[in-house]
Enzyme design. Structure first.
Site, mmCIF file in Angstrom:
data_model
loop_
_atom_site.group_PDB
_atom_site.id
_atom_site.type_symbol
_atom_site.label_atom_id
_atom_site.label_comp_id
_atom_site.label_asym_id
_atom_site.label_seq_id
_atom_site.Cartn_x
_atom_site.Cartn_y
_atom_site.Cartn_z
ATOM 1 N N ARG A 46 65.365 29.265 14.109
ATOM 2 C CA ARG A 46 64.429 29.688 15.168
ATOM 3 C C ARG A 46 63.092 30.060 14.526
ATOM 4 N NH1 ARG A 46 64.502 34.628 16.424
ATOM 5 N NH2 ARG A 46 66.727 34.893 16.730
ATOM 6 N N TYR A 98 47.229 21.301 36.150
ATOM 7 C CA TYR A 98 48.586 20.765 36.307
ATOM 8 C C TYR A 98 49.393 21.781 37.138
ATOM 9 C CZ TYR A 98 53.341 19.565 34.978
ATOM 10 O OH TYR A 98 54.662 19.240 35.009
ATOM 11 N N ASP A 171 43.753 22.931 27.291
ATOM 12 C CA ASP A 171 44.886 22.006 27.418
ATOM 13 C C ASP A 171 44.319 20.601 27.246
ATOM 14 O OD1 ASP A 171 46.853 20.230 28.313
ATOM 15 O OD2 ASP A 171 47.628 21.604 29.823
ATOM 16 N N LYS A 196 53.866 13.950 26.923
ATOM 17 C CA LYS A 196 52.987 12.904 27.435
ATOM 18 C C LYS A 196 52.567 11.966 26.289
ATOM 19 C CE LYS A 196 53.753 15.416 31.006
ATOM 20 N NZ LYS A 196 52.841 16.453 31.489
HETATM 21 C C1 LIG Z 1 52.962 17.839 31.875
HETATM 22 C C2 LIG Z 1 51.838 18.764 31.631
HETATM 23 C C3 LIG Z 1 52.060 20.096 31.280
HETATM 24 C C4 LIG Z 1 53.463 20.674 31.191
HETATM 25 O O1 LIG Z 1 54.162 20.148 30.117
HETATM 26 P P1 LIG Z 1 55.781 19.998 30.045
HETATM 27 O O2 LIG Z 1 55.993 19.315 28.746
HETATM 28 O O3 LIG Z 1 56.191 19.211 31.244
HETATM 29 O O4 LIG Z 1 56.310 21.389 30.090
HETATM 30 C C5 LIG Z 1 50.961 20.891 31.011
HETATM 31 N N1 LIG Z 1 49.700 20.412 31.097
HETATM 32 C C6 LIG Z 1 49.453 19.147 31.451
HETATM 33 C C7 LIG Z 1 48.038 18.667 31.522
HETATM 34 C C8 LIG Z 1 50.498 18.276 31.731
HETATM 35 O O5 LIG Z 1 50.232 17.009 32.086
#
Ligand SMILES: *Cc1c(COP(=O)(O)O)cnc(C)c1O
Length: 378
Positions: A46, A98, A171, A196
């Site tokens: 961890r 998101y 982000d 993604k």
């Molecule tokens: C999908 C997404 C998230 C969340 O990510 P997960 O891996 O699904 O928890 C956060 N920000 C953006 C821009 C996203 O497209």
């Protein structure tokens, strides 16, 4: 080192004992000590794991940050970034976030005593005004935003955050460090849903948070260990493997997206088309100056909900599914999928209507993608 070289050799040269070119997967939960005070540097997975550590070091180098931490999902990484704030803090945030991020901030951030001021972060003057409100401690930006693809001027916002001593969190999921490096504009923490583009194959849920300074990095690693939302060794290896082709994939994603956007631009059934790679898009100029590409997300409206549903059931190459950033092209209906948790009034004000569709352009042949949309749009 050039990022292409870092990516191509992700995980290589990291196992001197065997010379393995592919970083080994170390599933061990615990690590043996030969005597008191003698450790290989690993104690318990961890806290740190050899496979995860190589991923984290590779990402930190790619981003130009001091330290990266890998999490079980993008939302876990965002939650770790939010833990830098404490009760009473106010955070200025992008309004069309998101949907899952919006839910995290509203349901958990508020319960921790945080307050959020949502606004259109592509409107620089509005952001600067909000940053001067009492109690503001942070700025959280998603750019291009989801699903409306509004572009924030990271340079101006980063300078404003720095001048006020605010924590600036970005982000960067839609662009990745290959196309955009927010730390060059003053971001303190950069967060990814590695599910993604970084993962890129629709076979992995993962998140990353990268800290600009060693101090912030230490705090991030403390949260990662204390909360325990870590990325496992197998997924860490899979993500390292995916990184090797990231640069190549993004080039094809971008080329395909521009071709699809140009096709949609001339289509009579399409309105409010958003793709920052088009010269006519309001975000085009900023991205041209601040990034090495425009990504591969597109959104647009059709005339009615019924028409949107016909497109969703009519596509044969695109798949109607709720994700983005992978080899396969997907079409998403944000109002019922990614943004279902957002208050209806806010959705309507933002323009997330039941006529809005979002495309994630994949790696298929662009003419097949265009022909598919042409047939589905009727
Ligand atoms: C999908 C997404 C998230 C969340 O990510 P997960 O891996 O699904 O928890 C956060 N920000 C953006 C821009 C996203 O497209």
């Amino acid at each position: 080192m050039n990022k292409r070289t870092i990516l191509a050799q992700a995980g290589a040269r990291r196992d001197p004992r065997t010379g393995a070119i592919s970083m080994p997967i170390h599933p061990s939960a615990a690590f043996r000590h030969s005597a008191l005070g003698q450790s290989t540097g690993f104690d318990y997975s961890r806290t740190s794991n050899p496979t995860r550590q190589v991923l984290e070091e590779t990402v930190a180098e790619l981003e130009g940050g001091a330290r990266a931490c890998a999490f079980a999902s993008g939302l876990a990484a965002l939650d770790a970034a939010m833990s830098f704030f404490s009760g009473g803090d106010r955070i200025v945030a992008t309004e069309d976030l998101y949907g899952g991020t919006f839910r995290l901030l509203e349901r958990f951030g508020r319960a921790r005593g945080l307050d959020f001021i949502y606004l259109d972060t592509s409107d620089g003057a509005a952001v600067l005004g909000a940053l001067d409100q009492p109690g503001v401690r942070g700025l959280f930006v998603e750019s291009p935003s989801n699903p409306l693809l509004k572009v924030a001027d990271l340079k101006t916002l980063g300078a404003a955050a720095r001048a006020r001593g605010l924590l600036f969190v970005v982000d960067n999921t839609f662009l990745t460090p290959v196309l955009c490096r927010p730390m060059e504009y003053g971001a303190d923490i950069v967060v990814y849903s590695a599910t993604k583009y970084l993962g890129g194959h629709n076979d992995l849920i993962a998140g990353l948070a990268v800290a600009a300074s060693p101090e912030l990095g230490e705090r991030l690693a403390f949260v990662q260990n204390a909360v325990g939302a870590i990325l496992g060794p197998f997924e860490s290896w899979l993500l390292l493997r995916s990184l090797k082709t990231l640069d190549l994939r993004l080039a094809r994603h971008g080329e395909n997206a521009l071709a699809v956007a140009r096709f949609l631009q001339g289509h009579k059934a399409v309105s409010n088309l958003r793709y920052p790679g088009l010269e006519s898009d309001p975000g085009h100029r900023i991205l041209s100056e601040q990034t090495d590409g425009f990504g591969a997300m597109i959104s647009f409206e059709v005339e009615s909900r019924a028409k949107a549903e016909r497109v969703l059931s009519g596509v044969k190459v695109f798949m109607f599914a709720e994700s983005l950033g992978a080899a396969e092209s997907l079409v998403t209906f944000p109002v019922f999928q990614t943004h279902a948790d957002m208050d209806e009034g806010l959705r309507t004000r933002l323009g997330i209507t039941d006529r809005l569709l979002r495309l994630s352009i994949g790696l298929e042949d662009k003419d097949d993608l265009i022909a598919d949309l042409e047939a589905a749009l009727g």
